[in-house]
Design an enzyme around this catalytic site. Structure first.
Site, PDB file in Angstrom:
ATOM      1  N   CYS A 261       0.890  -1.176   0.000  1.00  0.00           N
ATOM      2  CA  CYS A 261       0.000   0.000   0.000  1.00  0.00           C
ATOM      3  C   CYS A 261       0.919   1.214   0.000  1.00  0.00           C
ATOM      4  O   CYS A 261       1.110   1.872   1.018  1.00  0.00           O
ATOM      5  CB  CYS A 261      -0.926  -0.020   1.214  1.00  0.00           C
ATOM      6  SG  CYS A 261      -1.978  -1.490   1.334  1.00  0.00           S
ATOM      7  N   ALA A 262       1.479   1.501  -1.163  1.00  0.00           N
ATOM      8  CA  ALA A 262       2.682   2.324  -1.231  1.00  0.00           C
ATOM      9  C   ALA A 262       2.452   3.825  -1.081  1.00  0.00           C
ATOM     10  O   ALA A 262       3.332   4.528  -0.577  1.00  0.00           O
ATOM     11  CB  ALA A 262       3.411   2.054  -2.552  1.00  0.00           C
ATOM     12  N   GLY A 266       6.633   7.554   0.751  1.00  0.00           N
ATOM     13  CA  GLY A 266       7.759   7.828   1.642  1.00  0.00           C
ATOM     14  C   GLY A 266       8.521   6.583   2.029  1.00  0.00           C
ATOM     15  O   GLY A 266       9.756   6.553   1.993  1.00  0.00           O
ATOM     16  N   ASP A 328       1.904  -1.440   4.822  1.00  0.00           N
ATOM     17  CA  ASP A 328       1.506  -0.243   5.564  1.00  0.00           C
ATOM     18  C   ASP A 328      -0.002  -0.129   5.387  1.00  0.00           C
ATOM     19  O   ASP A 328      -0.495   0.539   4.491  1.00  0.00           O
ATOM     20  CB  ASP A 328       2.241   0.981   5.005  1.00  0.00           C
ATOM     21  CG  ASP A 328       2.030   2.221   5.842  1.00  0.00           C
ATOM     22  OD1 ASP A 328       1.409   2.119   6.911  1.00  0.00           O
ATOM     23  OD2 ASP A 328       2.472   3.308   5.421  1.00  0.00           O
ATOM     24  N   CYS A 381      -0.448   3.439  11.360  1.00  0.00           N
ATOM     25  CA  CYS A 381      -0.273   4.673  12.135  1.00  0.00           C
ATOM     26  C   CYS A 381      -1.477   4.807  13.062  1.00  0.00           C
ATOM     27  O   CYS A 381      -2.252   5.760  12.978  1.00  0.00           O
ATOM     28  CB  CYS A 381      -0.105   5.885  11.234  1.00  0.00           C
ATOM     29  SG  CYS A 381      -1.360   6.072   9.946  1.00  0.00           S
TER      30      CYS A 381
END
Length: 442
Positions: A261-262, A266, A328, A381
């Site tokens: 899930c680019a 970053g 991610d 996150c």
């Protein structure tokens, strides 16, 4: 206290900020709402809007007692912005009389009949401010400026640390940089910043690889030496841990790696700064994938980019297994609310089970694509356990014969706990809330 050049500018800023807050309450992100503000006014409007949104719990509670009747949505949003500016602060941005005057001028533009109402509410708040603030702060929503369900979830997940987590979420984030190790060292870049008149320090924790730099004061990226040339990128310290952990697990030259899930790219770029890889950057959003491409071009890095749903590998996988996978995963973003204060007001408790189900589907779908002996780094996150530790515990139960956490006692790193407790006490929070778990395919 200072009155910067305001009239008539502040009334216009207040007007646009009220529009943005109203859009937020209708379910739109501030990113989208602020994009519609004229470019010349956007920085000022964003500053006012972020101030209002960070105080939205408190001012909403106070407004209910100040106004005898619910005002129209636009007027209510304007009052929220003005009350946030009038809320007690060490260094108020504007004098109280200026805020009241300019708020009345702003409401006259669109709802002139409400001008006397706005004036009365704001002047009443100033007369009774001490009592009104104390009354509002009796409620958790006003004290912590987060929804009640969010506070309750943190109390359940982190009974010892929940207050530190909420305090961290309300802190102002530093601007942290990742220096491109292919070009220069972090220490050298700190010196370059000093020569350019910008104070900064290198994070000396070896976990950050000597390339993480924290600025004393944020600045536009255009003002960073070497930014356009690809020498440095903006990336929070917690986010920098992801590529470093996966790289530290061991790469052979030319290893085949998937960034599942680019976007916005970053972590993709960081992986490529660390090693020469055969990297596939995947994302389901073509527009967000364009941002990955822009980032790689600026840094002069190469990867294969593909627009596809990572949870459906039959539609895009060529059958060649990966040495390493970075997932991610989409999440509540509850760990980055200090940078995106609107997230707390946009999320609902019902979002968490749906996000957890998506994360599990991604983990289960990508695991078969990994070589035996390969590593998968799961990252969110988020500070909610259902998206972190509980998610990985459940995964290990489903795949126990094939998977092992590299640290069985604690298969992950929630960087907000306990790190931020000391940071909050010191008045600085370096890390966003991040969960990272490194999994080995046995």
């Amino acid at each position: 206290m200072s009155d910067a050049p305001l009239q008539p500018a502040l009334s216009r800023l207040l007007d646009h900020s009220a529009i943005a807050v109203q859009a937020l309450r209708a379910g739109r992100s501030l990113t989208d709402a602020l994009a519609e503000v004229p470019a010349a006014m956007r920085p000022g409007v964003q500053a006012l809007t972020f101030t209002a949104v960070r105080q939205l719990g408190a001012v909403t509670v106070a407004l209910k007692t100040l106004a005898g009747r619910p005002p129209p949505p636009r007027v209510e949003a304007l009052l929220c912005v003005a009350l946030a500016l009038l809320w007690p602060a060490e260094r108020p941005a504007y004098a109280p009389h200026t805020v009241v005057d300019q708020a009345v001028a702003a409401v006259r533009r669109r709802t002139p009949a409400a001008a006397s109402f706005v004036n009365a509410v704001l002047r009443r708040f100033l007369r009774e401010r001490e009592a009104r603030v104390a009354e509002a702060l009796c409620t958790p929503v006003a004290t912590w400026n987060h929804p009640a369900w969010w506070i309750a979830q943190l109390q359940q997940d982190w009974p010892v640390h929940w207050q530190a987590l909420l305090a961290a979420a309300n802190a102002h984030p530093p601007m942290t940089l990742r220096v491109n190790r292919r070009r220069l060292s972090g220490a050298v870049y700190v010196q370059r910043l000093a020569e350019a008149g910008r104070a900064a320090r290198l994070l000396d924790d070896p976990a950050f690889g000597g390339q993480a730099v924290v600025l004393a004061q944020p600045c536009p990226v255009e003002a960073l030496p070497g930014f356009a040339e690809g020498e440095v990128s903006v990336q929070d310290a917690s986010a920098q841990r992801a590529a470093l952990l996966l790289h530290g697990a061991g790469f052979v030259p030319g290893a085949r790696v998937l960034d599942a899930c680019a976007a916005p790219g970053g972590k993709t770029a960081h992986l490529l700064e660390l090693a020469d890889l055969d990297l596939l950057a995947l994302d389901s959003d073509a527009r967000r994938l364009d941002r990955v491409n822009e980032t790689l071009r600026r840094l002069r890095l190469r990867a294969e980019l593909k627009c596809a749903d990572a949870a459906q590998p039959d539609a895009w996988w060529d059958g060649r297994p990966f040495d390493a996978i970075l997932l991610d995963a989409p999440c509540s973003a509850s760990g980055i609310v200090r940078r995106h204060p609107d997230i707390r007001w946009l999320r609902r408790a019902a979002d968490l089970p749906a996000l957890a189900a998506l994360q599990a589907r991604l983990l289960d779908g990508l695991w078969p694509l990994l070589k035996p002996g390969g590593r998968l780094l799961y990252a969110t996150c988020s500070v909610f356990k259902c998206e972190g530790q509980a998610q990985i515990d459940a995964f290990l139960q489903r795949h126990g014969a094939a998977a092992a956490a590299l640290d069985p006692a604690s298969p992950g790193h929630l960087l907000t706990v306990p790190d931020n407790r000391a940071d909050v006490a010191a008045g600085e929070v370096l890390h966003d809330g991040f969960y990272l778990a490194l999994l080995l395919k046995t």
